[in-house]
Design a protein around this motif. Sequence first.
Motif, short mmCIF file in Angstrom:
data_model
loop_
_atom_site.label_atom_id
_atom_site.label_comp_id
_atom_site.label_asym_id
_atom_site.label_seq_id
_atom_site.Cartn_x
_atom_site.Cartn_y
_atom_site.Cartn_z
N VAL A 104 1.10 -1.14 0.10
CA VAL A 104 -0.15 -0.28 -0.31
C VAL A 104 1.21 0.87 0.32
O VAL A 104 0.60 2.34 -0.63
N ALA A 105 1.87 1.73 0.98
CA ALA A 105 2.44 2.70 0.96
C ALA A 105 3.47 2.88 -0.67
O ALA A 105 3.62 3.75 -1.33
N ALA A 139 -1.31 2.37 -9.99
CA ALA A 139 -1.62 1.79 -9.15
C ALA A 139 -2.99 0.62 -9.30
O ALA A 139 -4.33 1.38 -9.42
N PHE A 140 -2.82 -0.32 -8.53
CA PHE A 140 -3.91 -0.91 -8.37
C PHE A 140 -4.86 -1.18 -6.99
O PHE A 140 -4.92 -0.29 -6.90
N PHE A 144 -7.51 -6.24 -6.14
CA PHE A 144 -6.18 -6.78 -7.07
C PHE A 144 -5.50 -7.12 -5.44
O PHE A 144 -4.50 -8.18 -5.58
N LEU A 145 -5.04 -6.34 -5.03
CA LEU A 145 -3.79 -6.84 -3.41
C LEU A 145 -4.66 -7.69 -2.71
O LEU A 145 -3.77 -8.33 -2.53
N ASP A 146 -5.54 -7.95 -2.89
CA ASP A 146 -6.50 -9.18 -2.01
C ASP A 146 -6.09 -9.98 -1.98
O ASP A 146 -5.82 -11.34 -2.03
N ALA A 147 -6.17 -10.01 -3.84
CA ALA A 147 -6.19 -11.40 -4.79
C ALA A 147 -5.07 -12.00 -4.59
O ALA A 147 -4.56 -13.11 -4.54
N GLU A 166 9.77 -12.70 -10.14
CA GLU A 166 9.70 -13.57 -10.68
C GLU A 166 8.51 -14.81 -10.76
O GLU A 166 8.63 -15.52 -11.73
N GLY A 167 7.19 -14.16 -10.08
CA GLY A 167 6.00 -14.37 -9.95
C GLY A 167 5.40 -13.50 -10.31
O GLY A 167 5.11 -12.58 -11.22
N PRO A 168 4.25 -13.66 -9.63
CA PRO A 168 3.00 -12.94 -9.79
C PRO A 168 3.21 -11.40 -9.55
O PRO A 168 2.29 -10.40 -10.01
#
Length: 203
Positions: A104-105, A139-140, A144-147, A166-168
């Motif tokens: 978030v920061a 600025a997601f 999206f952040l929860d997922a 190297e991942g999502p």
Amino acid sequence: MTMPEAPPLVLASASPTRGQLLAAAGVPFSTVVSAVDEDEIKHSMRAAGADSATTADALAEAKAMRVSRKVPGALVIGADQILDCAGVWFDKPPDLDHARAHLVALRGREHRLATAVCVVRDGQRLWHHREAPRLTMRAFSDAFLDAYIALEGRAMLVSVGGYRLEGPGVQLFSTIAGDHSAILGLPLLPLLEFLRGHGVVER
């Protein structure tokens, strides 16, 4: 690829990613964890007014020096990385709540990864190198952040900032500027050039 009379090569890091980078490049090495007090070094460096790049360099050298005393004659690689966002340094998050707070920061902002690597033999630093890749998070949305957190889970806790490119975690970003291996914590191309110059790998 390796010279028959090459000095032993030791990685002074518990980071699996750094080890994977060296192994994938075909460089044989062993691992000895340094166990230096990183928090104490960071605190003293900040108190002295050092920036993140200088501190990462000091941490990399401290790790290599500590291990060098245990392995005479070996070339010991030390590396460190500090996430710096407008002068605020981020460590690896201790839990998922902190990981979420980190993201978030960082959301919608640019940060840099002050990355340092050095090589020590018998208590003497032979070489060091710094890089500072710059990354901008998009600025997601909160959804999206929860997922993302649900998908990555505790894998978020292994890197500063709570993401793995190297991942999502790559989906968190809008722009990335810098060498990929440096972003992962070990500037591989300059390190390989040093190792070639010291007879560790073939020219």
